[in-house]
Design a protein around this motif. Structure first.
Motif, PDB file in Angstrom:
ATOM      1  N   LYS A   3       6.621  -7.632 -16.565  1.00 24.90           N
ATOM      2  CA  LYS A   3       6.694  -7.802 -15.118  1.00 24.90           C
ATOM      3  C   LYS A   3       5.352  -7.446 -14.459  1.00 24.90           C
ATOM      4  N   TYR A   4       4.783  -6.318 -14.931  1.00 20.82           N
ATOM      5  CA  TYR A   4       3.545  -5.843 -14.302  1.00 20.82           C
ATOM      6  C   TYR A   4       2.365  -6.742 -14.649  1.00 20.82           C
ATOM      7  N   GLU A  15       1.109  -3.644  -7.835  1.00 17.21           N
ATOM      8  CA  GLU A  15       1.344  -3.860  -9.257  1.00 17.21           C
ATOM      9  C   GLU A  15       0.036  -3.849 -10.050  1.00 17.21           C
ATOM     10  N   LEU A  87       7.136   5.496 -19.046  1.00 10.43           N
ATOM     11  CA  LEU A  87       8.451   5.334 -18.409  1.00 10.43           C
ATOM     12  C   LEU A  87       8.397   5.850 -16.974  1.00 10.43           C
ATOM     13  N   ALA A  88       7.793   7.029 -16.793  1.00  7.71           N
ATOM     14  CA  ALA A  88       7.718   7.635 -15.458  1.00  7.71           C
ATOM     15  C   ALA A  88       6.954   6.732 -14.496  1.00  7.71           C
ATOM     16  N   ALA A  90       6.424   3.336 -14.911  1.00 11.74           N
ATOM     17  CA  ALA A  90       7.084   2.043 -14.770  1.00 11.74           C
ATOM     18  C   ALA A  90       8.344   2.130 -13.908  1.00 11.74           C
ATOM     19  N   TYR A  91       9.089   3.219 -14.034  1.00 15.21           N
ATOM     20  CA  TYR A  91      10.343   3.343 -13.283  1.00 15.21           C
ATOM     21  C   TYR A  91      10.211   4.158 -11.997  1.00 15.21           C
ATOM     22  N   GLY A  92       8.985   4.494 -11.632  1.00 19.52           N
ATOM     23  CA  GLY A  92       8.772   5.186 -10.358  1.00 19.52           C
ATOM     24  C   GLY A  92       9.397   6.569 -10.300  1.00 19.52           C
ATOM     25  N   TRP A  93       9.450   7.291 -11.444  1.00 20.61           N
ATOM     26  CA  TRP A  93      10.073   8.623 -11.454  1.00 20.61           C
ATOM     27  C   TRP A  93       9.342   9.614 -10.551  1.00 20.61           C
ATOM     28  N   LYS A  96      10.424   9.079  -7.089  1.00 19.93           N
ATOM     29  CA  LYS A  96      11.815   9.548  -6.901  1.00 19.93           C
ATOM     30  C   LYS A  96      11.828  11.064  -6.709  1.00 19.93           C
ATOM     31  N   GLY A 329       5.051   3.989  -6.536  1.00 22.92           N
ATOM     32  CA  GLY A 329       6.378   3.625  -6.049  1.00 22.92           C
ATOM     33  C   GLY A 329       6.768   4.290  -4.742  1.00 22.92           C
TER      34      GLY A 329
END
Ligand SMILES: [Zn+2]
Length: 422
Positions: A3-4, A15, A87-88, A90-93, A96, A329
């Motif tokens: 996606k990115y 992105e 992961l952090a 890519a998933y916007g942790w 959050k 994010g």
């Protein structure tokens, strides 16, 4: 991930920046893995005849096994932390966590402090099992570990508290400066960090080290009088010479110099005194005196201030771009998210700076060895270096590129060659 990369092609700024951040994390990981791979490849290389006799067959095998095991362990650690980081990102942790903290606090300083505190706590907890394995599995297997579980956890807790108190106070002051001065905060923040580092540089061994170790003056006797004789010959006033209980944690021997002016301190590990002869210990001490006489600690400290000046200037400049936060994010800019993105962006530069710092440090080690050889004696300097290396099952044939990136000290063969030339 795909996606990115697609977004990168389309050209959305958020992105694009995120893709860049992920790429940097991956690139740093690849470099580390590649260096490890190269280093494993040379571990079995035949040794130069000057050092070949230092290990018998059995010890060489043990040293190779130790190198392999540490490398594999480092690989697992690097892989897991890289996966978590990707992961952090890519998933916007991070964004959050920022949101969760903002739901509870409105004061920006409190938000940043809590965010960094929570992140610090999480990484501390994630690291604990790795540290446990490194010490109680690997170090113990090769007979180096002397740490008890109790010492380990007391150390970990003390370390966390010291970092939280000192780091927390420094961070609060920096956050306050940022709130007051916005992007122009960086000069005053740098001055503050400089004052703090100078204080720690001068008094760290006096204030922080005793929290973890017992430091005792060297008892009267043959060793002390030999050391006094040497120091007098060099006009070095030795008011702070300590023996540290290194044996509380590891059998590995060491010594170091720290401080400035009247606060200058030489610390010898008790394990060093136990394993080396009097002459060898004086040679090691002469090496440490060399670091002082050649102004190594001072010049490296000044260079680190120049580097932090550049880092803060870059940070001050980049903080004016909210994209740094939104790439992670977030919907709005926040100091801590931007700083986090900044440090990832800074990674290639910090790898480069690491290369320069290590190369300079190795140059200084040569100079100190030369100083000790010329002002004391070559034979005990050489045998001390041999004993310290082989006693810790050092890899005697590391890959040159691995040395360039990771070694603050030259290899044993390089140091012996240098002592011979001096
Ligand atoms: Zn040194």
């Amino acid at each position: 991930m795909l996606k990115y990369y697609l977004a990168f092609a389309i050209g959305y700024p958020r992105e694009m920046l995120l893709t860049l951040l992920v790429s940097i994390v991956v690139l740093a990981y690849i470099i580390e893995a590649l260096l490890d791979h190269l280093n494993q490849g040379t571990a079995r290389n035949p040794l130069d005849k000057k050092i070949a006799h230092l290990y018998d067959q059995n010890e060489r095998e043990k040293s190779i096994a130790y190198t392999y095991e540490k490398t594999r362990f480092g690989f697992v650690l690097a892989t897991s932390s890289t996966v978590v980081m990707i992961l952090a990102l890519a998933y916007g942790w991070f964004a959050k966590l920022d949101e969760i903290v903002r739901d509870r606090f409105t004061n920006e300083i409190q938000v940043s402090l809590l965010f960094i505190g929570v992140l610090g706590l999480i990484s501390w907890l994630l690291n604990l099992p790795f540290q446990l394995y490194g010490i109680f599995k690997i170090e113990a297997k090769y007979g180096f570990n002397k740490t008890t579980l109790k010492t380990f956890f007391v150390d970990a807790l003390k370390g966390f508290i010291v970092a939280a108190l000192l780091g927390g106070a420094l961070l609060t002051a920096i956050l306050w400066l940022y709130q007051e001065l916005q992007n122009g905060f960086w000069i005053s923040a740098w001055l503050l960090v400089t004052a703090f580092s100078l204080f720690m540089f001068m008094f760290g061994t006096k204030l922080i080290l005793p929290l973890f170790n017992k430091l005792q003056p060297l008892p009267e006797g043959e060793l002390k009088s030999e050391i006094q004789k040497y120091c007098a010959s060099q006009g070095y006033s030795i008011n702070r010479l300590f023996v540290m209980d290194g044996s509380k944690r590891s059998t590995k021997a060491n010594a170091f110099f720290s401080g400035l002016g009247r606060s200058k301190t030489i610390v010898l590990f008790d394990t060093l005194i136990e394993k080396l002869s009097t002459k060898e210990i004086v040679a090691v001490l002469a090496h440490e005196v060399g670091h002082y006489k050649k102004k190594h600690t001072l010049s490296m400290f000044v260079f680190s201030l120049v580097q932090s000046f550049g880092t803060f200037a870059l940070l001050g400049w980049l903080l004016s771009y909210p994209e740094l936060s939104t790439a992670l994010g977030a919907t709005q800019q926040s100091f801590h998210l931007s700083v986090l993105a900044f440090f990832i962006l800074f990674t290639p530069l910090s790898i480069l700076l690491g290369l320069i710092n290590n190369s300079w440090s190795r140059h200084n080690e040569f100079e100190s060895d030369t100083f000790a050889t010329q002002t004391y004696e070559a034979a005990p300097m050489r045998s001390a270096l041999e004993k310290i290396s082989t006693d810790s099952l050092a890899n005697l044939s590391p890959h040159p590129l691995y040395v360039a990136f990771n070694y603050t000290h030259p290899t044993l063969l390089q140091r012996i060659n240098n002592v011979e030339r001096s």
